[in-house]
Motif scaffolding. Structure first.
Motif, PDB file in Angstrom:
ATOM      1  N   GLU A 193       0.744  -1.282   0.145  1.00  0.00           N
ATOM      2  CA  GLU A 193       0.024   0.301   0.091  1.00  0.00           C
ATOM      3  C   GLU A 193       0.955   1.013   0.549  1.00  0.00           C
ATOM      4  OE1 GLU A 193      -2.750   2.856   0.087  1.00  0.00           O
ATOM      5  OE2 GLU A 193      -3.820   1.023   0.094  1.00  0.00           O
ATOM      6  N   HIS A 196       0.961   5.116   3.681  1.00  0.00           N
ATOM      7  CA  HIS A 196       1.772   5.292   5.200  1.00  0.00           C
ATOM      8  C   HIS A 196       1.110   4.590   6.580  1.00  0.00           C
ATOM      9  CE1 HIS A 196       6.263   5.581   4.407  1.00  0.00           C
ATOM     10  NE2 HIS A 196       5.143   5.231   3.488  1.00  0.00           N
ATOM     11  N   VAL A 199      -0.999   1.626   5.837  1.00  0.00           N
ATOM     12  CA  VAL A 199      -0.557   0.985   6.440  1.00  0.00           C
ATOM     13  C   VAL A 199      -0.384   0.696   7.320  1.00  0.00           C
ATOM     14  CG1 VAL A 199       1.584  -0.487   6.064  1.00  0.00           C
ATOM     15  CG2 VAL A 199       0.935   0.712   4.104  1.00  0.00           C
ATOM     16  N   ALA A 237       4.945  -0.301   2.436  1.00  0.00           N
ATOM     17  CA  ALA A 237       5.083   0.963   2.311  1.00  0.00           C
ATOM     18  C   ALA A 237       5.315   0.924   0.722  1.00  0.00           C
ATOM     19  CB  ALA A 237       5.021   1.834   2.958  1.00  0.00           C
ATOM     20  N   ALA A 259       6.551  -2.527   7.461  1.00  0.00           N
ATOM     21  CA  ALA A 259       5.605  -0.873   7.895  1.00  0.00           C
ATOM     22  C   ALA A 259       6.292  -0.514   9.736  1.00  0.00           C
ATOM     23  CB  ALA A 259       4.228  -1.140   7.446  1.00  0.00           C
ATOM     24  N   SER A 316       7.336   7.025  -1.870  1.00  0.00           N
ATOM     25  CA  SER A 316       7.888   5.810  -0.754  1.00  0.00           C
ATOM     26  C   SER A 316       8.753   5.391  -0.991  1.00  0.00           C
ATOM     27  CB  SER A 316       6.859   5.195   0.711  1.00  0.00           C
ATOM     28  OG  SER A 316       6.522   3.963  -0.984  1.00  0.00           O
TER      29      SER A 316
END
Length: 569
Positions: A193, A196, A199, A237, A259, A316
């Motif tokens: 995903e 963040h 997540v 993430a 994560a 990310s």
């Protein structure tokens, strides 16, 4: 021509719905049909008055359509199954238009749907699925409960056929599907995903589910037994770059840190509790599922045989990206995406085709207007990463989200405008329900088109201004609606509104609704072309696929899942 839906809930074998030749012929027929009615497909209902859209219809259509009631509009135009009793003799061209649109679109009704507005699992309790265990219903809206249960069971069946135990869930959001796959169905899941915050929320919900299970163990007085490891999803993430090669994607899911190792947010599970989990034998990586049969049956899920969508695309970092890829030592896995937004669904199909370790895929698409095309490479609403996209070796620099197949790309008139792709996202079943109920909400079409006329009178260069939804607009007078709308585009709220002109336009409200219904009739055909293009792309790469109307369309409008499995060996 139509796709062949799976029989009931069980899909024993995933095979091509129809031959490659039939797929290509259908795509050719659709592009020819849509090209003929492109003016209708690309028109904006808010320009009904400013562009005099009613008189762009064939002259022979106008007299028979202008007097239709709302229920007649639903049954005679939008419904493919209603008994049709025409109030007058319709021109053959209009009958052919309606019949062809229905014939070219994939059938959307799943097995057992019937005329139910809600799936049977919600008849007793409208907010709680009777077929999904309570531990998987917490924080999950009814629509999502329906989707994760149906798609989860389908993924499990595909796993059984391919012999895979690993699933990569891309665009996993808050992790509802991932939890059902891992805790409920015993699969090892990596959830990817970009957001963040989502997540962190998924990790928090994982934690809550574990504590719920621990409490239930204590209630059953089985706490003295040796603990078994829970099978937590691995949350990653990461933003899936549509330009990246499968090797880069493979590196993301293999080497990105958990994560929970690096995300410091207020909603992150506490380290104290995580340490407690570790002491109890709770695993953050692949392992055997805890009490698999108990979770999948006693908690309410169907006993297995032996994605509206996460649209955020934030950038990310990839933890550990320098690690060398060793694909030969990595187990095969399946890809799934529940309402993967825009180009994300197309990207997953690319990786499925090219990555040797992806054995199967279940793809539920969403947000067709965010698909990139040659004519519209950066559609509105798409969030790009902070760093520019570059074409890496092995990437797909010449590919867009549509068309994916060489065949459709070579068809004359295959282009789909942004407006056409927006239309393909409409909920046809919900709109038919409003028509049959003669809902006052239908008034909003006419209101917005009327307001567009007054806006252009004052500021001719301001076209199709984004006013956004005005809550309960149907309950307002047009004057009240106009005051709110004018303020949103920076125009004076006391702009003169000629009462006679307002009344004259309001008298055409029925025509506005009928015209919009004609454009809605084309929406399933556009969606069919987008999905058919993906099936042909897979066929061109040696993979058969099947399009299954898995969800109840009255409940989940984007209800098709594209299922594909690579040939053995």
């Amino acid at each position: 021509m139509s796709s062949k839906p799976a029989a009931g809930q069980d899909v024993e074998k995933f095979t091509s719905s129809f031959s490659a030749e039939q797929q290509r012929e259908l795509a050719k027929r659709i592009t020819t049909f849509l090209s003929k009615y492109r003016h209708l497909m690309d028109s904006f209902i808010i320009e009904f008055f400013t562009e005099d859209l009613w008189h762009t219809l064939p002259n022979s259509w106008q007299p028979v359509l202008q007097d239709l009631s709302y229920p007649q509009t639903a049954d005679l135009l939008l419904s493919a199954h209603a008994e049709k009793r025409y109030p007058s003799v319709w021109p053959l061209s209009l009958l052919a238009f309606s019949a062809t649109a229905h014939a070219l679109a994939f059938p959307r009704q799943c097995s057992g749907t019937g005329l139910l507005r809600r799936p049977k699992e919600f008849l007793e309790n409208h907010s709680q699925s009777s077929l999904l265990g309570h531990i998987f219903r917490k924080h999950v809206k009814p629509k999502k409960q329906h989707e994760i249960r149906k798609l989860g069971m389908l993924v499990k069946q595909l796993c059984d056929q391919t012999g895979c135990r690993r699933v990569v869930d891309v665009g996993s959001g808050q992790g509802h599907l991932s939890r059902f796959l891992s805790f409920g169905l015993g699969l090892s899941v990596t959830a990817v995903e970009a957001d963040h915050a989502l997540v962190a929320m998924a990790s928090k919900f994982d934690e809550e589910l574990i504590w719920t299970l621990e409490k239930e163990k204590q209630k059953k007085n089985i706490s003295s037994q040796l603990p078994k490891p829970y099978n937590l999803p691995k949350h990653v993430a990461a933003w899936v770059n549509p330009k990246d090669s499968w090797e880069s994607f493979f590196r993301q899911i293999r080497t990105s840190n958990y994560a929970t190792d690096g995300l410091m947010t207020p909603s992150q599970p506490s380290k104290k509790r995580l340490r407690s989990f570790d002491q109890q034998g709770i695993s953050h990586g692949p392992s055997d599922c805890y009490d698999y049969q108990e979770l999948s049956t006693a908690q309410g899920a169907e006993s297995p045989s032996g994605n509206c969508c996460s649209c955020t695309q934030a950038n990310s970092e990839e933890g550990g990206s320098s690690e060398e890829i060793r694909p030969e030592g990595y187990p095969d896995f399946l890809l799934t995406g529940l309402h993967a937004c825009g180009d994300l669904s197309a990207t997953l199909l690319h990786h499925f085709v090219h990555c040797p370790h992806v054995r199967g895929i279940t793809s539920v698409a969403c947000c067709y207007m965010k698909i990139s095309t040659k004519e519209n490479p950066t559609p509105p609403g798409v969030v790009t990463p902070r760093t520019p996209l570059t074409d890496a070796p092995g990437s797909f620099p010449s590919k867009f989200g549509y068309p994916m197949s060489s065949w459709v790309e070579g068809l004359q008139g295959h282009q789909l405008s942004y407006k056409a792709r927006v239309g393909a996202c409409h909920a046809t079943e919900d709109y038919m329900r409003r028509l049959r109920d003669e809902s006052q909400q239908l008034r909003s079409h006419c209101y917005r088109a009327m307001l567009e006329s007054f806006i252009r009178d004052t500021k001719p260069d301001l076209r199709r201004a984004g006013i956004q939804t005005i809550k309960k607009s149907h309950a307002l007078t047009f004057t009240e609606y106009a005051r709110l709308g004018l303020a949103r585009v920076g125009l004076p709220q006391d702009l003169p509104l000629d009462p006679e002109r307002v009344e004259a336009m309001m008298e055409q409200q029925r025509r506005v609704v009928v015209y919009f219904s004609l454009t809605m009739l084309l929406a399933p055909v556009v969606e069919t072309l987008v999905l058919l293009d993906r099936m042909i792309y897979l066929q061109e790469n040696g993979v058969d696929s099947q399009l299954v109307p898995l969800f109840n369309p009255n409940f989940s409008p984007r209800n098709f899942v594209l299922v594909a499995m690579k040939p053995s060996g």
